[in-house]
Design an enzyme around this catalytic site. Sequence first.
Site, PDB file in Angstrom:
ATOM      1  N   LYS A 109     -15.485  -2.004   2.858  1.00 40.89           N
ATOM      2  CA  LYS A 109     -14.918  -2.559   1.473  1.00 40.89           C
ATOM      3  C   LYS A 109     -15.847  -3.189   0.580  1.00 40.89           C
ATOM      4  CE  LYS A 109     -10.217  -3.832   3.543  1.00 40.89           C
ATOM      5  NZ  LYS A 109      -9.613  -4.961   4.233  1.00 40.89           N
ATOM      6  N   GLU A 119       0.890  -1.200   0.090  1.00 42.77           N
ATOM      7  CA  GLU A 119       0.029   0.014   0.034  1.00 42.77           C
ATOM      8  C   GLU A 119       0.862   1.455  -0.045  1.00 42.77           C
ATOM      9  OE1 GLU A 119      -2.958  -0.644   3.202  1.00 42.77           O
ATOM     10  OE2 GLU A 119      -3.872  -1.899   2.024  1.00 42.77           O
TER      11      GLU A 119
HETATM   12  P1  PGA Z   1      -6.283  -6.261   2.080  1.00 42.95           P
HETATM   13  O1  PGA Z   1      -5.735  -5.234   3.458  1.00 42.95           O
HETATM   14  O2  PGA Z   1      -6.795  -5.291   1.273  1.00 42.95           O
HETATM   15  O3  PGA Z   1      -5.058  -7.235   1.701  1.00 42.95           O
HETATM   16  O4  PGA Z   1      -7.441  -7.286   2.710  1.00 42.95           O
HETATM   17  C1  PGA Z   1      -6.327  -4.283   3.674  1.00 42.95           C
HETATM   18  C2  PGA Z   1      -6.902  -4.355   5.242  1.00 42.95           C
HETATM   19  O5  PGA Z   1      -6.607  -5.322   5.832  1.00 42.95           O
HETATM   20  O6  PGA Z   1      -7.448  -3.389   5.628  1.00 42.95           O
HETATM   21 ZN    ZN Z   2      -7.702  -4.569   7.998  1.00 43.95          ZN
END
Ligand code: PGA
Ligand code: ZN
Length: 418
Positions: A337, A207
């Site tokens: 998400k 990230e």
């Molecule tokens: P991921 O990580 O997109 O790899 O799931 C982001 C998070 O855990 O917040």
């Molecule tokens: Zn997370």
Amino acid sequence: MPEVKALSGIEILDSRGRPTVKAYCTLASGVVAQASVPSGASTGAAEAVELRDQESRYRGLGCRKAVANLNEIINDCVSGCDFPSQAGFDAALIALDGTQNKSRLGANAILAASLAFARASALEANEPLYQHFSRMLPGDMQIPRPTINLFSGGKHAGAQVEIQDVLIMPQSPDDLDSSLAMFAEIYACAAELCAERYDMRLLRADEGGLAPPASSAESLIELALAAIDHAGLRAGTDVVLAVDVASSHFFDGESYHLGGRRLSPEEMIQRLVRWVNSYPIVSIEDGLAEDDWQHWPRLRETLGHRALILGDDLLCTNPARIRKAVETQAANALLLKVNQIGTLTEAAEAVRLARVAGWRIVASARSGETEDDWLADLAVGWGADQIKIGSITQSERLSKYNRLLEITAAVGWPLARP
Ligand code: PGA
Ligand code: ZN
């Protein structure tokens, strides 16, 4: 009323160079819109299923089947139909898939279609995407406060330390521009400290954060505090910290394996209490594991008045899991998400439930992202309190920050309260 003329898709690559899905939605009016979907690495077990080809190409991660489902099954179902609302469009996709976890057509195919239709509808109505999103989930819009990735560990950085993110949340600024500038100085100081202390080249994690070979979670957090200090800022006043513990990934069903020790859930909670007592941490994401439902209420009871008890893997943006967490008082904030659940309509329901419970909303990117910027519009339109995109490096992260800057320039709003 948008009438769909055609839906199609192609396979593209995400920020880790892994395949993902991009969809195109053409309306009868001639409007064409596109949308791409992200992909996680530190995924929750209850997430909707991304359809992957499971062939040797791209080590099994190809998305040709998901794309074929868009071009054939989904296109056949929706083309020529009027959809008065996003809910109607998404309901058609959910029914067509027919599984609980979207494993037939693939959540990657379904979400790409859901997002492309939303963008096409906004274009047809001649309104900005954030405004269109806000019609889907009425409520106050706001510019979310960024929580920005400084250091990565866990699954995003080769697990040199167990915890996944140490994030900075600018607290004193009331605008996005000052927040980003403040973070940029901290990031530069952190990079200098990493070079000094670890003699390391500037390696970045998935990230865009730095991934120093710290010996423990505590030393990573203390390095963040040192960087804040070097930047001439006050931790706890100018900026505060957030952590994504992502503890599902070091829980064996009984104990948490942290810093060379095996901690019981109660000891894990006490460790988090120690962190909140010692450091200016205002948000703890996945402090306990996704299936440790029994101990989450105790975590919220112990720390919920001092920090966000933020559920990512625990909740998976899934309305049924959020209902359970509200009933058992397991959390007080939702990590949003959209690809964890697979349609905009279901994600909107997740946010609605969390809001009714008085929770905070943190809109989140995934570790595998694309240059698409819809997340910024979604976070503003749905009134998210915070947004978690990653660091301010790498174009797949910056496309969202830059879109937030663009929206801010258009509306002139301050940031959401800390
Ligand atoms: P991921 O990580 O997109 O790899 O799931 C982001 C998070 O855990 O917040
Ligand atoms: Zn997370």
